[in-house]
Design an enzyme around this catalytic site. Structure first.
Site, PDB file in Angstrom:
ATOM      1  N   SER A  53      41.477  58.247  46.133  1.00  0.00           N
ATOM      2  CA  SER A  53      40.455  57.614  45.293  1.00  0.00           C
ATOM      3  C   SER A  53      39.236  57.229  46.126  1.00  0.00           C
ATOM      4  O   SER A  53      39.337  56.463  47.093  1.00  0.00           O
ATOM      5  CB  SER A  53      41.023  56.359  44.635  1.00  0.00           C
ATOM      6  OG  SER A  53      39.962  55.643  44.037  1.00  0.00           O
ATOM      7  N   HIS A  94      40.009  61.449  43.142  1.00  0.00           N
ATOM      8  CA  HIS A  94      40.030  60.571  41.975  1.00  0.00           C
ATOM      9  C   HIS A  94      38.748  59.738  41.990  1.00  0.00           C
ATOM     10  O   HIS A  94      38.414  59.113  43.001  1.00  0.00           O
ATOM     11  CB  HIS A  94      41.274  59.683  42.081  1.00  0.00           C
ATOM     12  CG  HIS A  94      41.510  58.770  40.947  1.00  0.00           C
ATOM     13  ND1 HIS A  94      42.119  59.176  39.769  1.00  0.00           N
ATOM     14  CD2 HIS A  94      41.259  57.448  40.790  1.00  0.00           C
ATOM     15  CE1 HIS A  94      42.220  58.144  38.953  1.00  0.00           C
ATOM     16  NE2 HIS A  94      41.697  57.074  39.540  1.00  0.00           N
ATOM     17  N   ASP A 135      36.739  56.781  40.299  1.00  0.00           N
ATOM     18  CA  ASP A 135      36.878  55.590  39.455  1.00  0.00           C
ATOM     19  C   ASP A 135      35.527  55.117  38.939  1.00  0.00           C
ATOM     20  O   ASP A 135      34.717  54.584  39.704  1.00  0.00           O
ATOM     21  CB  ASP A 135      37.536  54.465  40.263  1.00  0.00           C
ATOM     22  CG  ASP A 135      39.021  54.693  40.467  1.00  0.00           C
ATOM     23  OD1 ASP A 135      39.723  54.937  39.465  1.00  0.00           O
ATOM     24  OD2 ASP A 135      39.478  54.634  41.620  1.00  0.00           O
ATOM     25  N   MET A 189      33.583  52.503  36.788  1.00  0.00           N
ATOM     26  CA  MET A 189      33.758  51.145  36.233  1.00  0.00           C
ATOM     27  C   MET A 189      32.432  50.636  35.699  1.00  0.00           C
ATOM     28  O   MET A 189      31.395  50.820  36.341  1.00  0.00           O
ATOM     29  CB  MET A 189      34.260  50.199  37.322  1.00  0.00           C
ATOM     30  CG  MET A 189      35.565  50.644  37.960  1.00  0.00           C
ATOM     31  SD  MET A 189      36.168  49.380  39.099  1.00  0.00           S
ATOM     32  CE  MET A 189      37.550  50.238  39.848  1.00  0.00           C
ATOM     33  N   HIS A 217      38.206  58.930  36.226  1.00  0.00           N
ATOM     34  CA  HIS A 217      38.960  57.871  35.538  1.00  0.00           C
ATOM     35  C   HIS A 217      37.950  56.870  34.995  1.00  0.00           C
ATOM     36  O   HIS A 217      37.358  56.105  35.760  1.00  0.00           O
ATOM     37  CB  HIS A 217      39.926  57.220  36.554  1.00  0.00           C
ATOM     38  CG  HIS A 217      40.685  56.050  36.022  1.00  0.00           C
ATOM     39  ND1 HIS A 217      41.354  55.176  36.841  1.00  0.00           N
ATOM     40  CD2 HIS A 217      40.903  55.607  34.754  1.00  0.00           C
ATOM     41  CE1 HIS A 217      41.937  54.240  36.116  1.00  0.00           C
ATOM     42  NE2 HIS A 217      41.668  54.468  34.843  1.00  0.00           N
ATOM     43  N   MET A 242      37.032  53.676  33.498  1.00  0.00           N
ATOM     44  CA  MET A 242      37.423  52.305  33.146  1.00  0.00           C
ATOM     45  C   MET A 242      36.201  51.672  32.501  1.00  0.00           C
ATOM     46  O   MET A 242      35.510  50.831  33.090  1.00  0.00           O
ATOM     47  CB  MET A 242      37.857  51.555  34.411  1.00  0.00           C
ATOM     48  CG  MET A 242      39.260  51.909  34.852  1.00  0.00           C
ATOM     49  SD  MET A 242      39.544  51.518  36.584  1.00  0.00           S
ATOM     50  CE  MET A 242      38.793  52.930  37.331  1.00  0.00           C
ATOM     51  N   MET A 245      48.540  52.856  34.883  1.00  0.00           N
ATOM     52  CA  MET A 245      47.995  51.882  35.828  1.00  0.00           C
ATOM     53  C   MET A 245      49.154  51.057  36.375  1.00  0.00           C
ATOM     54  O   MET A 245      49.878  50.411  35.609  1.00  0.00           O
ATOM     55  CB  MET A 245      46.974  50.957  35.153  1.00  0.00           C
ATOM     56  CG  MET A 245      45.633  51.581  34.814  1.00  0.00           C
ATOM     57  SD  MET A 245      44.747  52.407  36.167  1.00  0.00           S
ATOM     58  CE  MET A 245      44.776  51.186  37.475  1.00  0.00           C
ATOM     59  N   ASP A 296      48.550  55.033  39.334  1.00  0.00           N
ATOM     60  CA  ASP A 296      47.288  54.589  39.930  1.00  0.00           C
ATOM     61  C   ASP A 296      47.321  53.101  40.246  1.00  0.00           C
ATOM     62  O   ASP A 296      47.329  52.266  39.336  1.00  0.00           O
ATOM     63  CB  ASP A 296      46.141  54.909  38.956  1.00  0.00           C
ATOM     64  CG  ASP A 296      44.771  54.640  39.554  1.00  0.00           C
ATOM     65  OD1 ASP A 296      44.689  54.321  40.749  1.00  0.00           O
ATOM     66  OD2 ASP A 296      43.774  54.753  38.801  1.00  0.00           O
ATOM     67  N   GLY A 297      47.308  52.802  41.543  1.00  0.00           N
ATOM     68  CA  GLY A 297      47.214  51.413  41.970  1.00  0.00           C
ATOM     69  C   GLY A 297      48.389  50.993  42.847  1.00  0.00           C
ATOM     70  O   GLY A 297      49.545  51.059  42.407  1.00  0.00           O
TER      71      GLY A 297
HETATM   72  C1  DX5 Z   1      41.928  50.610  40.357  1.00  0.00           C
HETATM   73  C2  DX5 Z   1      41.563  52.083  40.421  1.00  0.00           C
HETATM   74  C3  DX5 Z   1      42.322  52.827  41.436  1.00  0.00           C
HETATM   75  C4  DX5 Z   1      42.127  52.362  42.844  1.00  0.00           C
HETATM   76  C5  DX5 Z   1      43.454  52.393  43.516  1.00  0.00           C
HETATM   77  O1  DX5 Z   1      41.278  50.012  39.304  1.00  0.00           O
HETATM   78  O2  DX5 Z   1      41.759  52.726  39.166  1.00  0.00           O
HETATM   79  O3  DX5 Z   1      42.102  54.246  41.345  1.00  0.00           O
HETATM   80  O4  DX5 Z   1      41.234  53.135  43.592  1.00  0.00           O
HETATM   81  O5  DX5 Z   1      43.324  51.819  44.751  1.00  0.00           O
HETATM   82  P1  DX5 Z   1      44.561  51.474  45.679  1.00  0.00           P
HETATM   83  O6  DX5 Z   1      45.283  52.769  45.949  1.00  0.00           O
HETATM   84  O7  DX5 Z   1      43.943  50.881  46.889  1.00  0.00           O
HETATM   85  O8  DX5 Z   1      45.439  50.519  44.927  1.00  0.00           O
HETATM   86 ZN    ZN Z   2      41.727  55.033  39.066  1.00  0.00          ZN
END
Ligand code: DX5
Ligand code: ZN
Length: 222
Positions: free
Chosen positions: A9, A34, A36, A38, A67, A69, A138, A176-177
């Protein structure tokens, strides 16, 4: 034999060095990145939008796993399609007409993913699971990297995997996470096909070895 896919990510990389982060991913052997997105509303954090994805696209042939969010993912879709994403995942909590959006993503020639936050039960996505290419579970509350995986969310992966097997469906399951070397074996054993890794990947001193190790984990039923 099928092997788990590692999807590093970008969130955990230095955004001022995003091009070099892409190269780190490519050189590690991971086939996906990946991304993210936001919006500061659906989650209490902001990252980047279409332009970032389009600019990265010019520099890489990695599989771009976006992804979202965000609220109103349907209004952002076209921008990410044009930017060159290969898969778009949105949240069931942000979209009433999930089936329509899944159809739109697939009609654009992309893989469609649905995601759910830790407090959302699997039952809320059982209809969507019949038409998606991927479900992103998640395993932390979304918004930030570097959090600890919530064990109960691994049970949800197993529940979704059992549903897939029972119904003869073929979508992929992503986690994820909080996925790292220590938690990955349990996540894969529960049925995940794709492991998103932010901090574990970008903080690793040997990302290629990390990817090799994860790719060697035995997947149930393969
Ligand atoms: C969190 C994201 C993840 C994040 C995961 O909201 O959707 O993709 O990058 O990070 P790690 O692997 O550090 O938990
Ligand atoms: Zn993500």
């Amino acid at each position: 034999m099928r092997t788990p896919i590692v999807a590093p990510s970008l969130l955990a990389a230095d955004f001022a060095e995003a091009g070099s982060a892409l190269r780190t991913v490519e050189e590690s052997g991971a086939p996906w990145i990946h991304l993210d997105v936001m919006d500061g509303r659906f989650v209490p954090n902001l990252t980047f939008g279409h332009k970032m994805v389009a600019d990265l696209r010019k520099r890489s042939k990695l599989f771009f796993d976006a992804h979202l969010m965000t609220e109103s993912p349907e209004s952002l879709l076209d921008g990410f399609v044009d930017a060159g994403a290969d898969a778009i995942t949105f949240h069931i909590e942000a979209c009433v007409h999930a089936h329509r959006l899944i159809e739109r993503i697939r009609a654009a020639g992309l893989k469609a993913g649905i995601s759910l936050v830790p407090s959302t039960p699997v039952s809320s996505i059982t209809e969507a699971l019949r038409s998606v290419d991927m479900v992103l579970v998640m395993t932390v509350n979304p918004g930030f990297g570097g959090q600890r995986l919530i064990p109960r969310c691994v049970d949800k992966i197993a529940e979704i995997r059992a549903f897939r097997d029972r119904e003869g469906l073929s979508f992929d399951i992503a986690a994820d996470g909080g996925v790292n070397q220590a938690t990955a074996p349990g996540v894969v054993a529960a049925g995940a096909d794709i492991l998103v890794m932010g901090s574990a990947f970008f903080e690793s001193t040997d990302p290629a070895a990390l990817v090799r190790g994860i790719s060697a984990l035995a997947m149930p039923g393969s």
